[in-house]
Write a protein that holds these residues in place. Structure first.
Motif, PDB file in Angstrom:
ATOM      1  N   ILE A 130       0.857  -1.255  -0.042  1.00  0.00           N
ATOM      2  CA  ILE A 130       0.087   0.165  -0.065  1.00  0.00           C
ATOM      3  C   ILE A 130       0.799   1.305  -0.059  1.00  0.00           C
ATOM      4  CG2 ILE A 130      -1.597   1.422   1.544  1.00  0.00           C
ATOM      5  CD1 ILE A 130      -2.854  -1.476   2.266  1.00  0.00           C
TER       6      ILE A 130
ATOM      7  N   VAL B  30     -15.330  12.347  -3.500  1.00  0.00           N
ATOM      8  CA  VAL B  30     -14.448  11.161  -2.665  1.00  0.00           C
ATOM      9  C   VAL B  30     -14.899  11.191  -1.328  1.00  0.00           C
ATOM     10  CG1 VAL B  30     -12.031  11.315  -1.898  1.00  0.00           C
ATOM     11  CG2 VAL B  30     -12.298  11.806  -4.445  1.00  0.00           C
ATOM     12  N   SER B  34     -16.312   7.949   0.713  1.00  0.00           N
ATOM     13  CA  SER B  34     -15.415   7.526   2.080  1.00  0.00           C
ATOM     14  C   SER B  34     -16.462   7.318   2.862  1.00  0.00           C
ATOM     15  CB  SER B  34     -14.601   8.507   2.527  1.00  0.00           C
ATOM     16  OG  SER B  34     -13.970   8.151   3.661  1.00  0.00           O
ATOM     17  N   GLY B  37     -18.133   3.969   2.025  1.00  0.00           N
ATOM     18  CA  GLY B  37     -17.324   2.926   2.686  1.00  0.00           C
ATOM     19  C   GLY B  37     -17.505   2.643   4.065  1.00  0.00           C
ATOM     20  N   GLU B  56     -12.829  -3.507   5.004  1.00  0.00           N
ATOM     21  CA  GLU B  56     -13.741  -2.344   4.299  1.00  0.00           C
ATOM     22  C   GLU B  56     -13.660  -0.903   5.032  1.00  0.00           C
ATOM     23  OE1 GLU B  56     -15.739  -2.393   1.589  1.00  0.00           O
ATOM     24  OE2 GLU B  56     -16.149  -0.253   1.826  1.00  0.00           O
ATOM     25  N   LEU B  59      -9.493   0.039   3.884  1.00  0.00           N
ATOM     26  CA  LEU B  59      -9.301   0.052   2.732  1.00  0.00           C
ATOM     27  C   LEU B  59     -10.177   0.987   1.886  1.00  0.00           C
ATOM     28  CD1 LEU B  59      -7.977  -3.456   1.276  1.00  0.00           C
ATOM     29  CD2 LEU B  59      -6.553  -1.405   1.485  1.00  0.00           C
ATOM     30  N   GLY B  60     -11.549   0.609   2.092  1.00  0.00           N
ATOM     31  CA  GLY B  60     -12.550   1.390   1.240  1.00  0.00           C
ATOM     32  C   GLY B  60     -12.791   2.924   1.871  1.00  0.00           C
ATOM     33  N   THR B  61     -12.395   3.040   3.054  1.00  0.00           N
ATOM     34  CA  THR B  61     -12.704   4.213   3.656  1.00  0.00           C
ATOM     35  C   THR B  61     -11.360   4.950   3.793  1.00  0.00           C
ATOM     36  OG1 THR B  61     -14.470   3.622   4.966  1.00  0.00           O
ATOM     37  CG2 THR B  61     -13.552   5.543   5.504  1.00  0.00           C
ATOM     38  N   ALA B  64      -8.567   4.114  -0.067  1.00  0.00           N
ATOM     39  CA  ALA B  64      -9.136   4.504  -1.448  1.00  0.00           C
ATOM     40  C   ALA B  64      -9.417   5.958  -1.504  1.00  0.00           C
ATOM     41  CB  ALA B  64     -10.641   3.437  -1.722  1.00  0.00           C
ATOM     42  N   ALA B  65      -9.951   6.408  -0.421  1.00  0.00           N
ATOM     43  CA  ALA B  65      -9.945   7.844  -0.237  1.00  0.00           C
ATOM     44  C   ALA B  65      -8.573   8.550  -0.592  1.00  0.00           C
ATOM     45  CB  ALA B  65     -10.754   8.313   0.834  1.00  0.00           C
ATOM     46  N   LEU B  67      -5.781   7.465  -1.766  1.00  0.00           N
ATOM     47  CA  LEU B  67      -5.329   7.382  -3.303  1.00  0.00           C
ATOM     48  C   LEU B  67      -6.209   8.335  -4.117  1.00  0.00           C
ATOM     49  CD1 LEU B  67      -4.650   3.573  -3.499  1.00  0.00           C
ATOM     50  CD2 LEU B  67      -2.851   5.575  -3.194  1.00  0.00           C
ATOM     51  N   LEU B  68      -7.295   8.528  -4.114  1.00  0.00           N
ATOM     52  CA  LEU B  68      -8.145   9.431  -4.892  1.00  0.00           C
ATOM     53  C   LEU B  68      -7.871  10.851  -4.760  1.00  0.00           C
ATOM     54  CD1 LEU B  68     -11.685   7.556  -4.865  1.00  0.00           C
ATOM     55  CD2 LEU B  68     -10.035   7.726  -6.769  1.00  0.00           C
TER      56      LEU B  68
END
Lengths: 151, 79
Positions: A130, B30, B34, B37, B56, B59-61, B64-65, B67-68
């Motif tokens: 990551i 974004v 979040s 997520g 979740e 990673l999802g909250t 991923a946020a 990286l976006l």
């Protein structure tokens, strides 16, 4: 990147607790919900949080790009070697009890033979993956092809 | 009681999903993603999958946020 004092102070306060929680989830993967992937994702998120709220230099001071790449490969190598040790001891690949790993007392912390070792390696691998993912996105591409650090 | 909580969570989930698709500001999208997520993590917990909820939430909250947001900081904020 972000020049916000509230974000910086909050992430500096919160990051150590996130890291301790990630290590806890990795080490208790065989006893409670979670494991190598969950704990590694939590630990990697804390490193990414530091690099995003301060700048890339502060994140690189925590774990450099080179170290993250070495840890990423080392996690996969450790997983493979742990599986091969089971073959050398006379079991199948990744065999635990059949290969004669000491299982310990059920429910205790040191109680699952090779599973805890494998979980630790998976956690190292996921956390560094990551981190590497974030560094690769945030780095500036120079015209000469080699990557240069963004401010 | 739990049914009311679950229905409320699902309603929030639908609102967040529609909002992510419709909003024009990318940073707001974004942040809404979040929130999506986070609600999804609570729903996984309600469905009896705490390890998936943990992944979740991380990673999802989180990731991923982040990286976006990094991608937005390299490009434009408006659509």
């Amino acid at each position: 990147m972000l020049e916000d004092q509230i974000v910086r102070i909050t992430s500096r306060l919160v990051a150590p607790f996130i890291q301790v929680y990630g290590i806890y989830v990795i080490l208790h993967g065989h006893l409670s919900p979670g494991g190598g992937f969950s704990g590694g994702a939590i630990f990697g998120a804390s490193l990414v949080l530091i690099a995003l709220s301060f700048n890339l230099e502060a994140g690189v001071k925590q774990i450099s790009h080179q170290t993250a790449s070495v840890l990423e490969s080392g996690g996969a190598l450790g997983f493979t070697v742990t599986g091969l040790i089971a073959i050398a001891l006379g079991g199948n690949y990744l065999a635990n009890r059949a290969a004669g790993f000491p299982l310990g007392e059920a429910g205790q912390f040191f109680s699952s033979g090779a599973i805890m070792v494998i979980t630790v390696f998976v956690g190292i691998k996921v956390a560094s993956t990551i981190t590497t993912l974030f560094y690769n996105i945030i780095e500036k591409e120079t015209p000469h092809g080699n990557s240069k650090q963004a401010d | 009681m739990t049914d009311i909580l679950n229905i409320l969570l699902l309603l929030f989930l639908i609102v967040c999903a529609v909002g992510v698709a419709h909003i024009r500001d990318l940073l707001s999208a974004v942040i809404l993603f979040s929130a999506f997520g986070l609600i999804m993590a609570i729903i996984w917990q309600q469905l009896g999958a705490p390890d998936i909820a943990m992944v979740e939430a991380a990673l999802g909250t989180g990731v991923a946020a982040l990286l976006l947001i990094a991608a937005i900081s390299k490009t434009k904020r408006a659509e």
